[in-house]
Structure formats: C-alpha cells, structure tokens
Scaffold this active site. Structure first.
Site, PDB file in Angstrom:
ATOM      1  N   TYR A   1      14.851 -53.366  99.220  1.00  0.00           N
ATOM      2  CA  TYR A   1      14.545 -54.644  99.813  1.00  0.00           C
ATOM      3  C   TYR A   1      15.435 -54.810 101.093  1.00  0.00           C
ATOM      4  O   TYR A   1      14.933 -55.895 101.898  1.00  0.00           O
ATOM      5  CB  TYR A   1      14.649 -55.736  99.011  1.00  0.00           C
ATOM      6  CG  TYR A   1      13.609 -55.691  97.918  1.00  0.00           C
ATOM      7  CD1 TYR A   1      12.750 -54.924  97.643  1.00  0.00           C
ATOM      8  CD2 TYR A   1      13.959 -56.745  96.833  1.00  0.00           C
ATOM      9  CE1 TYR A   1      12.033 -54.759  96.362  1.00  0.00           C
ATOM     10  CE2 TYR A   1      13.042 -56.612  95.751  1.00  0.00           C
ATOM     11  CZ  TYR A   1      11.974 -55.655  95.474  1.00  0.00           C
ATOM     12  OH  TYR A   1      11.278 -55.753  94.339  1.00  0.00           O
TER      13      TYR A   1
ATOM     14  N   HIS B   1      13.640 -47.920  90.136  1.00  0.00           N
ATOM     15  CA  HIS B   1      12.421 -49.074  91.034  1.00  0.00           C
ATOM     16  C   HIS B   1      11.111 -48.362  90.563  1.00  0.00           C
ATOM     17  O   HIS B   1       9.990 -48.787  90.605  1.00  0.00           O
ATOM     18  CB  HIS B   1      12.631 -48.902  92.583  1.00  0.00           C
ATOM     19  CG  HIS B   1      12.188 -49.743  93.265  1.00  0.00           C
ATOM     20  ND1 HIS B   1      12.647 -50.725  94.067  1.00  0.00           N
ATOM     21  CD2 HIS B   1      10.811 -50.875  92.975  1.00  0.00           C
ATOM     22  CE1 HIS B   1      12.167 -51.845  94.483  1.00  0.00           C
ATOM     23  NE2 HIS B   1      10.828 -51.759  93.945  1.00  0.00           N
TER      24      HIS B   1
HETATM   25  N1  LIG Z   1       9.541 -53.684  90.969  1.00  0.00           N
HETATM   26  C1  LIG Z   1       8.575 -53.543  91.814  1.00  0.00           C
HETATM   27  O1  LIG Z   1       8.052 -52.805  92.360  1.00  0.00           O
HETATM   28  C2  LIG Z   1       8.294 -54.901  92.707  1.00  0.00           C
HETATM   29  C3  LIG Z   1       7.224 -54.966  93.465  1.00  0.00           C
HETATM   30  C4  LIG Z   1       7.005 -56.200  94.203  1.00  0.00           C
HETATM   31  C5  LIG Z   1       8.016 -57.390  93.884  1.00  0.00           C
HETATM   32  N2  LIG Z   1       8.761 -57.220  92.835  1.00  0.00           N
HETATM   33  C6  LIG Z   1       9.497 -58.566  92.857  1.00  0.00           C
HETATM   34  O2  LIG Z   1       8.978 -59.716  92.150  1.00  0.00           O
HETATM   35  C7  LIG Z   1       9.025 -60.646  93.070  1.00  0.00           C
HETATM   36  C8  LIG Z   1       8.012 -61.557  93.207  1.00  0.00           C
HETATM   37  O3  LIG Z   1       6.880 -60.926  93.819  1.00  0.00           O
HETATM   38  P1  LIG Z   1       6.298 -61.198  95.210  1.00  0.00           P
HETATM   39  O4  LIG Z   1       7.418 -61.722  95.911  1.00  0.00           O
HETATM   40  O5  LIG Z   1       5.603 -60.176  95.883  1.00  0.00           O
HETATM   41  O6  LIG Z   1       5.095 -62.250  94.857  1.00  0.00           O
HETATM   42  P2  LIG Z   1       4.897 -63.488  93.931  1.00  0.00           P
HETATM   43  O7  LIG Z   1       6.211 -64.216  93.803  1.00  0.00           O
HETATM   44  O8  LIG Z   1       3.950 -63.613  93.020  1.00  0.00           O
HETATM   45  O9  LIG Z   1       4.187 -64.559  95.288  1.00  0.00           O
HETATM   46  C9  LIG Z   1       5.011 -65.032  96.516  1.00  0.00           C
HETATM   47  C10 LIG Z   1       4.132 -65.675  97.207  1.00  0.00           C
HETATM   48  O10 LIG Z   1       3.810 -66.941  96.849  1.00  0.00           O
HETATM   49  C11 LIG Z   1       3.885 -67.960  97.716  1.00  0.00           C
HETATM   50  N3  LIG Z   1       4.778 -68.998  96.951  1.00  0.00           N
HETATM   51  C12 LIG Z   1       5.765 -69.236  95.890  1.00  0.00           C
HETATM   52  N4  LIG Z   1       5.701 -70.340  95.408  1.00  0.00           N
HETATM   53  C13 LIG Z   1       4.549 -70.674  95.814  1.00  0.00           C
HETATM   54  C14 LIG Z   1       4.206 -72.188  95.329  1.00  0.00           C
HETATM   55  N5  LIG Z   1       4.612 -73.094  94.528  1.00  0.00           N
HETATM   56  N6  LIG Z   1       2.841 -72.620  95.816  1.00  0.00           N
HETATM   57  C15 LIG Z   1       2.387 -71.849  96.601  1.00  0.00           C
HETATM   58  N7  LIG Z   1       2.833 -70.696  97.276  1.00  0.00           N
HETATM   59  C16 LIG Z   1       3.561 -70.254  96.543  1.00  0.00           C
HETATM   60  C17 LIG Z   1       5.178 -67.263  98.532  1.00  0.00           C
HETATM   61  O11 LIG Z   1       5.131 -68.236  99.749  1.00  0.00           O
HETATM   62  P3  LIG Z   1       6.168 -69.166 100.180  1.00  0.00           P
HETATM   63  O12 LIG Z   1       7.587 -68.403 100.454  1.00  0.00           O
HETATM   64  O13 LIG Z   1       5.823 -69.538 101.404  1.00  0.00           O
HETATM   65  O14 LIG Z   1       6.489 -70.019  99.066  1.00  0.00           O
HETATM   66  C18 LIG Z   1       4.949 -65.817  98.711  1.00  0.00           C
HETATM   67  O15 LIG Z   1       3.768 -65.692  99.597  1.00  0.00           O
HETATM   68  C19 LIG Z   1       9.630 -59.985  94.395  1.00  0.00           C
HETATM   69  O16 LIG Z   1      10.020 -60.903  95.293  1.00  0.00           O
HETATM   70  C20 LIG Z   1      10.383 -59.041  93.998  1.00  0.00           C
HETATM   71  O17 LIG Z   1      11.879 -59.601  93.442  1.00  0.00           O
HETATM   72  C21 LIG Z   1       8.880 -56.141  92.437  1.00  0.00           C
END
Ligand SMILES: NC(=O)c1ccc[n+]([C@@H]2O[C@H](COP(=O)([O-])OP(=O)(O)OC[C@H]3O[C@@H](n4cnc5c(N)ncnc54)[C@H](OP(=O)(O)O)[C@@H]3O)[C@@H](O)[C@H]2O)c1
Length: 277
Positions: free
Chosen positions: A45, A103
C-alpha cells in the site's frame, strides 16, 4: 499445531489506496481518536511509514494498537521474506508487528510462511496469517506449518459472503477478516432495498447495517475511509441488533461473486511489483 493467541478487535481500519502520506496520517489519527484499535496496512500500500507516524503522533500506548501489515509477493521465499519483515519494521519504526499476513497465495508462500513462523519465535511479529487463500492453499499451510494462521483476509460482503470458506476456517479456528467489507463503496450494494429498510428501522445507515451483519456473522471487518464522519459512524454499530430473520434475509443476497477478480496477467504483474526499501 500452535494457535495464535492474539486479541483481534471486531472492527479495524483499512488504509488501502490512501496513498497521500498526509491524508493517511490524518485518517489513521481520526480512526484512533474515534476508538479503532487495529490498523490494516501492507507493504504494497506504500503507507507503512505514514501509519507508523500516525500511531506515534496519536499518543496512544503502542501496546493498545494492533498493527497489521502484509508481505508482498515479490518478497516471497524464505530469505526474501526475512528481509521484508525487517523492511516493514523499519518503515513502521516499530519493534514488533502485531499481525503479519502473506498478501497473496502466489509463488513460494510456504517458504515465506516459514520465515513468518521464525519471526514469531524471534519476537518480531506477534501473530501471523494469510490473505486471499483458498481452502486447499490453507490446508497446505496447515499441513506443512507449525503455527495456525490467525486469519484469512478475503473479500467478503453480503454479495460475496464466502460461506464455504467460512465453514472451513470456522472449523479450524481461523478468523475471517473481511476486505471490501462494504463492497469498496459499490453503489448497488449501498442502495440495496433490504439495507435501506433495515437502516430506517434501526435509525442506522446502510453501511452500519452491513458492518453489523459482519459483526453478527463473526467476521472481522476493516472498512476504509478518509472521511472523518464515515470513520466515526463505521464504528457505531454496537447499539443495535439484527434479528435472526433479518440475518437470514441478508444471507439470501449472497451472489457468491467477488467484485475483485484476479487473472494470470494480473498475477504476472503482481510478481514483478517491487516494494521499495
Ligand atoms: N488483503 C487484500 O488483498 C485486500 C484487498 C483490498 C482491501 N484490503 C483491506 O481492506 C480494507 C477495506 O477495503 P476497501 O478500502 O477497498 O473497501 P471498503 O472499506 O469496503 O470501502 C471503502 C469505500 O467505502 C466508502 N465509505 C466508507 N465508509 C463509508 C460510509 N460510512 N458511508 C459511505 N461510504 C463509505 C469509502 O469512501 P470515503 O473514504 O469517502 O469514506 C471508500 O470509497 C482496505 O483498506 C485494506 O486495508 C485488503
């Protein structure tokens, strides 16, 4: 097989795609201020330095915070992973990482797992786990390793509930950690009529209903946000409860289809993406 004894909060804070260092520091500090005690970063990241800074600047005792990071594929293999662990510790400016994951299940992940196990013994890492592993890949780690993975971090949300994988890991005593817990902000998921109806009933937002579904499903969710109001709201899910009937209705939304799909071309590029020192 040795079990991880690590305490894991039910909700953590993800920092994927928060590439601007100042924004990452601001967001992690807002999350810690709101009460989050687990931050999910990764070497890939590019924000381990910012996460470390935010934690130090927060003034919160380091021991109260679970810092999760992940080893990237180009650092796989026993010796390369040993070096990558030191690289992450250096960037975070920390003596230990609470939870360190592999990962992706690509390349020599078994050699890397051996390095992770040694890092636990050596005190550089407290707990270890994997991400994006299938049942058979998990079985391989279980059969060949000495420490049971604490978590398998996978894409999981109501459209992709991971029922089969979850049944397997529940049986093994491994926790499911949900990435894309709110579908990466997918519009269709966030406008699903059932969630709108439940949100109205409980005076909660759709996102809070989805995060409550994770909690009651015993998934650890790690939502990401750079919006301070969202950051705070995403933790306010412990004052209402979905009924069994509502949990079952949400279960019927499962399409068993991830939003994120890998393919051989993507895997080719993943292997070549180098993590800077
Ligand atoms: N291990 C892996 O391969 C892998 C892959 C992907 C992700 N991850 C981990 O999982 C975490 C979460 O996944 P992600 O960030 O991709 O997706 P997510 O948490 O499912 O969604 C994030 C999105 O939702 C929005 N959001 C958050 N809270 C909200 C709310 N209360 N109301 C409306 N919209 C909201 C955010 O926008 P705003 O910022 O505008 O709130 C952002 O656009 C990552 O940050 C990472 O740490 C791991």
């Amino acid at each position: 097989m040795q079990k991880n004894t690590l305490f894991l909060p039910e909700i953590g804070f993800g920092v994927y795609q928060i590439v601007n260092q100042e924004e990452c520091i601001r967001s992690v500090k807002a999350a810690l201020d709101s009460g989050y005690r687990m931050i999910d970063t990764a070497a890939a990241y590019g924000n381990e330095v910012a996460v470390g800074k935010a934690i130090r600047q927060s003034g919160i005792d380091r021991n109260e915070i679970n810092v999760t990071s992940k080893i990237w594929v180009s650092d796989y293999g026993y010796e390369k992973t040993q070096k990558a662990i030191d690289k992450s510790l250096r960037k975070l400016k920390m003596e230990t990482i609470d939870l360190l994951l592999l990962h992706q299940p690509i390349g020599d992940y078994l050699g890397s797992w051996r390095a992770l196990e040694e890092a636990v013994v050596g005190g550089k890492v407290k707990g270890i786990g994997v991400s994006n592993f299938t049942i058979s890949q998990l079985q391989e780690v279980i059969d060949r390793g000495n420490i049971l993975p604490a978590v398998n971090q996978v894409e999981c949300h109501p459209y992709h509930a991971q029922k089969e994988l979850k049944a397997f890991i529940d049986q093994q005593g491994i926790r499911l950690e949900a990435w894309y817990p709110i579908g990466h902000g997918n519009k269709k998921l966030l406008n699903e009529p059932l969630f709108l109806e439940l949100g109205k009933k409980y005076g909660k937002s759709v996102v809070q209903v989805i995060l409550r579904w994770h909690y009651q499903s015993k998934n650890i969710a790690i939502p990401k946000s750079t919006n301070p109001e969202h950051i705070k709201a995403n933790l306010a899910i412990f004052d209402f409860e979905l009924t069994n009937d509502e949990m079952q209705k949400i279960g019927t939304l499962d399409k068993n289809q991830p939003f994120f799909k890998t393919n051989p071309v993507m895997n080719f590029f993943m292997k070549r993406m180098k993590i800077p020192e």
